[in-house]
Design a protein around this motif. Structure first.
Motif, PDB file in Angstrom:
ATOM      1  N   ASP A  34       0.831  -1.208   0.000  1.00 55.54           N
ATOM      2  CA  ASP A  34       0.000   0.000   0.000  1.00 55.54           C
ATOM      3  C   ASP A  34       0.862   1.254   0.000  1.00 55.54           C
ATOM      4  N   ASP A  35       1.969   1.226   0.745  1.00 53.85           N
ATOM      5  CA  ASP A  35       2.883   2.374   0.751  1.00 53.85           C
ATOM      6  C   ASP A  35       3.535   2.559  -0.619  1.00 53.85           C
ATOM      7  N   VAL A  36       3.868   1.447  -1.266  1.00 52.62           N
ATOM      8  CA  VAL A  36       4.469   1.516  -2.607  1.00 52.62           C
ATOM      9  C   VAL A  36       3.483   2.150  -3.586  1.00 52.62           C
ATOM     10  N   VAL A  37       2.219   1.768  -3.497  1.00 54.46           N
ATOM     11  CA  VAL A  37       1.196   2.362  -4.373  1.00 54.46           C
ATOM     12  C   VAL A  37       1.118   3.866  -4.122  1.00 54.46           C
ATOM     13  N   ALA A  38       1.076   4.249  -2.860  1.00 53.77           N
ATOM     14  CA  ALA A  38       0.976   5.672  -2.532  1.00 53.77           C
ATOM     15  C   ALA A  38       2.193   6.442  -3.061  1.00 53.77           C
ATOM     16  N   GLU A  39       3.386   5.911  -2.841  1.00 52.03           N
ATOM     17  CA  GLU A  39       4.590   6.598  -3.315  1.00 52.03           C
ATOM     18  C   GLU A  39       4.639   6.642  -4.839  1.00 52.03           C
ATOM     19  N   GLY A  61       7.485   0.711 -13.507  1.00 59.29           N
ATOM     20  CA  GLY A  61       8.898   1.065 -13.352  1.00 59.29           C
ATOM     21  C   GLY A  61       9.117   1.936 -12.120  1.00 59.29           C
ATOM     22  N   VAL A  62       8.208   2.877 -11.898  1.00 59.18           N
ATOM     23  CA  VAL A  62       8.298   3.714 -10.699  1.00 59.18           C
ATOM     24  C   VAL A  62       8.140   2.840  -9.458  1.00 59.18           C
ATOM     25  N   ALA A  63       7.177   1.922  -9.479  1.00 58.46           N
ATOM     26  CA  ALA A  63       6.966   1.029  -8.335  1.00 58.46           C
ATOM     27  C   ALA A  63       8.213   0.181  -8.078  1.00 58.46           C
ATOM     28  N   ARG A  64       8.860  -0.266  -9.141  1.00 61.67           N
ATOM     29  CA  ARG A  64      10.090  -1.052  -8.991  1.00 61.67           C
ATOM     30  C   ARG A  64      11.166  -0.228  -8.300  1.00 61.67           C
ATOM     31  N   HIS A  65      11.292   1.037  -8.684  1.00 69.49           N
ATOM     32  CA  HIS A  65      12.273   1.917  -8.047  1.00 69.49           C
ATOM     33  C   HIS A  65      11.917   2.189  -6.585  1.00 69.49           C
ATOM     34  N   VAL A  66      10.646   2.361  -6.299  1.00 73.76           N
ATOM     35  CA  VAL A  66      10.211   2.582  -4.918  1.00 73.76           C
ATOM     36  C   VAL A  66      10.578   1.366  -4.064  1.00 73.76           C
ATOM     37  N   LEU A  67      10.301   0.168  -4.588  1.00 65.05           N
ATOM     38  CA  LEU A  67      10.643  -1.053  -3.850  1.00 65.05           C
ATOM     39  C   LEU A  67      12.153  -1.162  -3.642  1.00 65.05           C
ATOM     40  N   ALA A  68      12.930  -0.832  -4.661  1.00 60.06           N
ATOM     41  CA  ALA A  68      14.391  -0.893  -4.543  1.00 60.06           C
ATOM     42  C   ALA A  68      14.880   0.097  -3.482  1.00 60.06           C
ATOM     43  N   ASN A  69      14.303   1.286  -3.459  1.00 57.87           N
ATOM     44  CA  ASN A  69      14.681   2.268  -2.445  1.00 57.87           C
ATOM     45  C   ASN A  69      14.356   1.761  -1.049  1.00 57.87           C
ATOM     46  N   ARG A  70      13.226   1.095  -0.896  1.00 64.71           N
ATOM     47  CA  ARG A  70      12.852   0.540   0.414  1.00 64.71           C
ATOM     48  C   ARG A  70      13.826  -0.553   0.836  1.00 64.71           C
ATOM     49  N   ASP A  74      16.188  -0.575   4.114  1.00 63.65           N
ATOM     50  CA  ASP A  74      16.206  -1.677   5.082  1.00 63.65           C
ATOM     51  C   ASP A  74      17.627  -2.183   5.306  1.00 63.65           C
ATOM     52  N   ARG A  75      18.395  -2.301   4.215  1.00 67.48           N
ATOM     53  CA  ARG A  75      19.784  -2.757   4.358  1.00 67.48           C
ATOM     54  C   ARG A  75      20.610  -1.755   5.155  1.00 67.48           C
ATOM     55  N   ARG A  76      20.336  -0.460   4.966  1.00 72.03           N
ATOM     56  CA  ARG A  76      21.073   0.550   5.720  1.00 72.03           C
ATOM     57  C   ARG A  76      20.759   0.444   7.208  1.00 72.03           C
TER      58      ARG A  76
END
Length: 187
Positions: A34-39, A61-70, A74-76
């Motif tokens: 849901d957060d990915v959709v909103a972003e 593509g935007v959703a893919r980038h949002v997921l990658a940023n998340r 998380d890794r950080r």
């Protein structure tokens, strides 16, 4: 009455939100999806005039980038907790590795960080996570180096205290019952 851009955006959202959510659900849990959709649609709103005629691939593509940023974020967090745990462990004479004890210490550090005041938590994150110099961290926070040093000192002291308390609770907790040993009776 909404202007034409708002009406077009609403139609876009109604027609594509489920597609973006389905894409996100295959890659994340429902709350994160849901957060990915909103972003994704926030980016779409900002770049609405740049969107291609067929918006679906662009939105995915935007959703893919949002997921990658998340995932990077998380890794950080894990990396920060490991570095902070290592610093705390070095100060206490303990060590962390890939063992369950090391993982428990990293989780305890993450939990302890959340209990710090915002300014102290941010100082620790900038110094340990982002590896900024004290001068750069102070500039970023809009404070003097002396103020940053005080915040970092207080944060380290509070982290050590919180981790000591967590260790005390863990030591005070009753050990899980062990399996009874059965001794065969001689006949």
């Amino acid at each position: 009455m909404p202007d034409d851009r708002e009406a077009r955006f609403e139609r876009l959202f109604r027609s594509q939100a489920d597609v973006v959510r389905s894409y996100a659900l295959r890659r994340a849990d429902p709350e994160d999806a849901d957060d990915v959709v909103a972003e994704t649609f926030l980016v779409a709103w900002r770049r609405f005039d740049d969107m291609p005629a067929d918006p679906r691939p662009w939105l995915l593509g935007v959703a893919r980038h949002v997921l990658a940023n998340r995932r990077r974020a998380d890794r950080r967090v894990v990396s920060l907790s490991a570095r902070l745990a290592q610093g705390v462990a070095v100060g206490s004479g303990a060590h962390t590795d890939g063992t369950a004890a090391g993982t428990e210490l990293r989780l305890a550090v993450i939990s302890a960080l959340e209990h710090l005041p915002d300014k102290e938590r941010e100082a620790m994150r900038l110094l340990a996570w982002d590896r900024l110099s004290p001068a750069d961290a102070a500039t970023m926070l809009g404070c003097s180096r002396a103020t940053l040093a005080v915040r970092a000192h207080r944060a380290r002291r509070k982290l050590a205290m919180l981790l000591d308390q967590e260790g005390d609770r863990a030591r005070a907790a009753p050990a899980p019952p062990s399996r009874p040993i059965r001794i065969a009776k001689e006949q």
